[in-house]
Design a protein around this motif. Structure first.
Motif, PDB file in Angstrom:
ATOM      1  N   ILE A 241     -21.775   7.659  10.674  1.00  0.00           N
ATOM      2  CA  ILE A 241     -22.438   7.204   9.454  1.00  0.00           C
ATOM      3  C   ILE A 241     -23.033   8.395   8.711  1.00  0.00           C
ATOM      4  O   ILE A 241     -23.637   9.283   9.322  1.00  0.00           O
ATOM      5  CB  ILE A 241     -23.582   6.214   9.762  1.00  0.00           C
ATOM      6  N   VAL A 242     -22.886   8.378   7.398  1.00  0.00           N
ATOM      7  CA  VAL A 242     -23.588   9.310   6.520  1.00  0.00           C
ATOM      8  C   VAL A 242     -24.631   8.480   5.774  1.00  0.00           C
ATOM      9  O   VAL A 242     -24.297   7.503   5.108  1.00  0.00           O
ATOM     10  CB  VAL A 242     -22.625   9.986   5.524  1.00  0.00           C
ATOM     11  N   PHE A 243     -25.908   8.856   5.917  1.00  0.00           N
ATOM     12  CA  PHE A 243     -26.995   8.124   5.265  1.00  0.00           C
ATOM     13  C   PHE A 243     -27.408   8.821   3.972  1.00  0.00           C
ATOM     14  O   PHE A 243     -27.621  10.032   3.966  1.00  0.00           O
ATOM     15  CB  PHE A 243     -28.225   8.041   6.176  1.00  0.00           C
ATOM     16  N   GLU A 244     -27.527   8.062   2.904  1.00  0.00           N
ATOM     17  CA  GLU A 244     -28.179   8.551   1.688  1.00  0.00           C
ATOM     18  C   GLU A 244     -29.546   7.884   1.621  1.00  0.00           C
ATOM     19  O   GLU A 244     -29.630   6.652   1.516  1.00  0.00           O
ATOM     20  CB  GLU A 244     -27.343   8.232   0.450  1.00  0.00           C
ATOM     21  N   ILE A 245     -30.591   8.686   1.707  1.00  0.00           N
ATOM     22  CA  ILE A 245     -31.958   8.172   1.768  1.00  0.00           C
ATOM     23  C   ILE A 245     -32.603   8.303   0.388  1.00  0.00           C
ATOM     24  O   ILE A 245     -32.812   9.415  -0.098  1.00  0.00           O
ATOM     25  CB  ILE A 245     -32.793   8.939   2.815  1.00  0.00           C
TER      26      ILE A 245
ATOM     27  N   ILE B   2     -30.087   3.934   2.224  1.00  0.00           N
ATOM     28  CA  ILE B   2     -31.343   3.318   2.644  1.00  0.00           C
ATOM     29  C   ILE B   2     -32.377   3.582   1.563  1.00  0.00           C
ATOM     30  O   ILE B   2     -32.758   4.733   1.322  1.00  0.00           O
ATOM     31  CB  ILE B   2     -31.827   3.869   4.000  1.00  0.00           C
ATOM     32  N   ALA B   3     -32.791   2.513   0.882  1.00  0.00           N
ATOM     33  CA  ALA B   3     -33.843   2.620  -0.135  1.00  0.00           C
ATOM     34  C   ALA B   3     -35.186   2.403   0.562  1.00  0.00           C
ATOM     35  O   ALA B   3     -35.387   1.398   1.249  1.00  0.00           O
ATOM     36  CB  ALA B   3     -33.631   1.584  -1.221  1.00  0.00           C
ATOM     37  N   LEU B   4     -36.090   3.376   0.395  1.00  0.00           N
ATOM     38  CA  LEU B   4     -37.384   3.332   1.070  1.00  0.00           C
ATOM     39  C   LEU B   4     -38.459   2.713   0.175  1.00  0.00           C
ATOM     40  O   LEU B   4     -38.379   2.776  -1.048  1.00  0.00           O
ATOM     41  CB  LEU B   4     -37.814   4.743   1.475  1.00  0.00           C
ATOM     42  N   LYS B   5     -39.467   2.164   0.825  1.00  0.00           N
ATOM     43  CA  LYS B   5     -40.615   1.634   0.093  1.00  0.00           C
ATOM     44  C   LYS B   5     -41.535   2.761  -0.363  1.00  0.00           C
ATOM     45  O   LYS B   5     -42.204   2.656  -1.380  1.00  0.00           O
ATOM     46  CB  LYS B   5     -41.377   0.637   0.968  1.00  0.00           C
ATOM     47  N   ASP B   6     -41.544   3.842   0.421  1.00  0.00           N
ATOM     48  CA  ASP B   6     -42.366   5.012   0.082  1.00  0.00           C
ATOM     49  C   ASP B   6     -41.520   6.243   0.346  1.00  0.00           C
ATOM     50  O   ASP B   6     -40.339   6.254   0.028  1.00  0.00           O
ATOM     51  CB  ASP B   6     -43.656   4.997   0.906  1.00  0.00           C
ATOM     52  N   ASP B   7     -42.080   7.273   0.961  1.00  0.00           N
ATOM     53  CA  ASP B   7     -41.312   8.485   1.277  1.00  0.00           C
ATOM     54  C   ASP B   7     -41.052   8.658   2.771  1.00  0.00           C
ATOM     55  O   ASP B   7     -40.328   9.574   3.166  1.00  0.00           O
ATOM     56  CB  ASP B   7     -42.053   9.735   0.759  1.00  0.00           C
ATOM     57  N   ASP B   8     -41.637   7.810   3.594  1.00  0.00           N
ATOM     58  CA  ASP B   8     -41.548   7.978   5.047  1.00  0.00           C
ATOM     59  C   ASP B   8     -40.377   7.188   5.619  1.00  0.00           C
ATOM     60  O   ASP B   8     -40.129   6.045   5.229  1.00  0.00           O
ATOM     61  CB  ASP B   8     -42.841   7.514   5.723  1.00  0.00           C
TER      62      ASP B   8
ATOM     63  N   GLN C 170     -41.105   0.437   6.217  1.00  0.00           N
ATOM     64  CA  GLN C 170     -40.546   1.618   5.563  1.00  0.00           C
ATOM     65  C   GLN C 170     -39.299   1.354   4.715  1.00  0.00           C
ATOM     66  O   GLN C 170     -39.056   2.079   3.747  1.00  0.00           O
ATOM     67  CB  GLN C 170     -40.221   2.686   6.620  1.00  0.00           C
ATOM     68  N   VAL C 171     -38.528   0.344   5.064  1.00  0.00           N
ATOM     69  CA  VAL C 171     -37.224   0.149   4.427  1.00  0.00           C
ATOM     70  C   VAL C 171     -37.252  -1.000   3.420  1.00  0.00           C
ATOM     71  O   VAL C 171     -37.619  -2.126   3.768  1.00  0.00           O
ATOM     72  CB  VAL C 171     -36.127  -0.109   5.487  1.00  0.00           C
ATOM     73  N   GLU C 172     -36.845  -0.676   2.203  1.00  0.00           N
ATOM     74  CA  GLU C 172     -36.730  -1.706   1.157  1.00  0.00           C
ATOM     75  C   GLU C 172     -35.404  -2.432   1.263  1.00  0.00           C
ATOM     76  O   GLU C 172     -35.336  -3.659   1.240  1.00  0.00           O
ATOM     77  CB  GLU C 172     -36.866  -1.057  -0.225  1.00  0.00           C
ATOM     78  N   GLN C 173     -34.326  -1.641   1.385  1.00  0.00           N
ATOM     79  CA  GLN C 173     -32.982  -2.252   1.394  1.00  0.00           C
ATOM     80  C   GLN C 173     -31.980  -1.289   2.031  1.00  0.00           C
ATOM     81  O   GLN C 173     -32.080  -0.072   1.870  1.00  0.00           O
ATOM     82  CB  GLN C 173     -32.549  -2.579  -0.037  1.00  0.00           C
ATOM     83  N   ILE C 174     -31.010  -1.858   2.730  1.00  0.00           N
ATOM     84  CA  ILE C 174     -29.910  -1.084   3.316  1.00  0.00           C
ATOM     85  C   ILE C 174     -28.612  -1.568   2.686  1.00  0.00           C
ATOM     86  O   ILE C 174     -28.305  -2.761   2.703  1.00  0.00           O
ATOM     87  CB  ILE C 174     -29.849  -1.250   4.850  1.00  0.00           C
ATOM     88  N   THR C 175     -27.861  -0.618   2.110  1.00  0.00           N
ATOM     89  CA  THR C 175     -26.602  -0.969   1.445  1.00  0.00           C
ATOM     90  C   THR C 175     -25.451  -0.187   2.075  1.00  0.00           C
ATOM     91  O   THR C 175     -25.531   1.035   2.222  1.00  0.00           O
ATOM     92  CB  THR C 175     -26.659  -0.651  -0.064  1.00  0.00           C
ATOM     93  N   TRP C 176     -24.425  -0.908   2.453  1.00  0.00           N
ATOM     94  CA  TRP C 176     -23.194  -0.281   2.945  1.00  0.00           C
ATOM     95  C   TRP C 176     -22.407   0.133   1.713  1.00  0.00           C
ATOM     96  O   TRP C 176     -21.755  -0.676   1.065  1.00  0.00           O
ATOM     97  CB  TRP C 176     -22.433  -1.282   3.802  1.00  0.00           C
ATOM     98  N   LEU C 177     -22.497   1.410   1.349  1.00  0.00           N
ATOM     99  CA  LEU C 177     -21.926   1.876   0.076  1.00  0.00           C
ATOM    100  C   LEU C 177     -20.413   2.085   0.133  1.00  0.00           C
ATOM    101  O   LEU C 177     -19.688   1.629  -0.742  1.00  0.00           O
ATOM    102  CB  LEU C 177     -22.597   3.196  -0.345  1.00  0.00           C
ATOM    103  N   TYR C 178     -19.972   2.841   1.142  1.00  0.00           N
ATOM    104  CA  TYR C 178     -18.559   3.206   1.203  1.00  0.00           C
ATOM    105  C   TYR C 178     -18.022   3.077   2.624  1.00  0.00           C
ATOM    106  O   TYR C 178     -18.743   3.304   3.604  1.00  0.00           O
ATOM    107  CB  TYR C 178     -18.336   4.655   0.748  1.00  0.00           C
ATOM    108  N   LYS C 179     -16.755   2.734   2.689  1.00  0.00           N
ATOM    109  CA  LYS C 179     -15.999   2.767   3.939  1.00  0.00           C
ATOM    110  C   LYS C 179     -14.841   3.739   3.731  1.00  0.00           C
ATOM    111  O   LYS C 179     -13.918   3.462   2.961  1.00  0.00           O
ATOM    112  CB  LYS C 179     -15.477   1.377   4.294  1.00  0.00           C
TER     113      LYS C 179
END
Length: 219
Positions: free
Chosen positions: A94-98, A71-77, A40-49
């Motif tokens: 943590i605040v996630f931006e999906i 969290i960049a997804l490969k699809d929508d799930d 499901q997950v393409e890439q996880i980036t720690w954007l801000y502290k």
């Protein structure tokens, strides 16, 4: 409808890619969950502290820092088990931006200190999906990280707290609203499918009570 995507202070930008395997090091991660990360997950980036040393805002005992992960997804799930795994591995809220093919949304759980030196994690709250090009809302830095955290959670829920309600009470009430709504939808389906008159009357009576309970939670 409010916007739950914020323009975070540039001083807090981190922009570091985190290998998925990094989260396997914390606790017992099942093979099934590892497969979900890969699928499901393409890439996880720690954007801000968001912390005193990065954005010059006061920390509190409850909220020493806030992390923003993309969290960049490969699809929508995306399984919430993945979010929970990350939340358990990172000892700060943590605040996630999906990001998916359909757009981007903000997801977070209320993370509060527990009596056992760990963190208690609430049910996850999801904002509506927005276009990646949408203009982000200005984040009011305020006086401390508690107020920033509260601002983000209220935007994700697109709701206001009751007078004298704590943030934890608010999140618990929102969770109860979601649970009650699911139960009501299930009961409505039962009412529609029921052929026996007496049983239908009984189910409708239960439904009215549950709707009244839901309105009380919402009001």
């Amino acid at each position: 409808m409010g916007i739950a995507l914020f323009e975070y202070p540039q001083n807090g930008f981190f922009g570091k890619t985190i290998p998925k395997t990094k989260f396997y090091e914390h606790g017992n991660v099942s093979n099934k969950l590892k497969e979900l990360f890969v699928k499901q997950v393409e890439q996880i980036t720690w954007l801000y502290k968001l912390a005193p040393e990065t954005i010059n805002v006061q920390a509190t005992k409850d909220i020493p820092e806030i992390q923003v992960f993309e969290i960049a997804l490969k699809d929508d799930d995306l399984s919430e088990d993945i979010l929970l795994c990350i939340d358990k591995a990172v000892k700060f809220p943590i605040v996630f931006e999906i990001k998916s093919k359909t757009g981007v949304k903000t997801v977070c759980a209320l993370k509060t200190k527990s009596n056992t030196d760990g963190w208690k994690i609430s049910r996850y709250m999801h904002s509506n999906i927005c276009s990646n090009e949408i203009e982000r809302a200005k984040l009011d830095i305020g006086l401390n990280l508690n107020l920033i955290y509260k601002q983000i959670i209220l935007a994700v829920c697109d709701a206001q707290m009751r007078q004298d309600e704590t943030l934890e009470e608010f999140v618990e009430r929102r969770s109860a609203i979601k649970t009650k709504s699911i139960l009501i939808d299930g009961l409505k389906n039962k009412v529609m499918a029921e052929k026996q008159f007496n049983k239908k009357v009984e189910l409708n009576s239960k439904l009215r009570i549950m709707v009244e309970e839901l309105n009380h939670l919402i009001g």
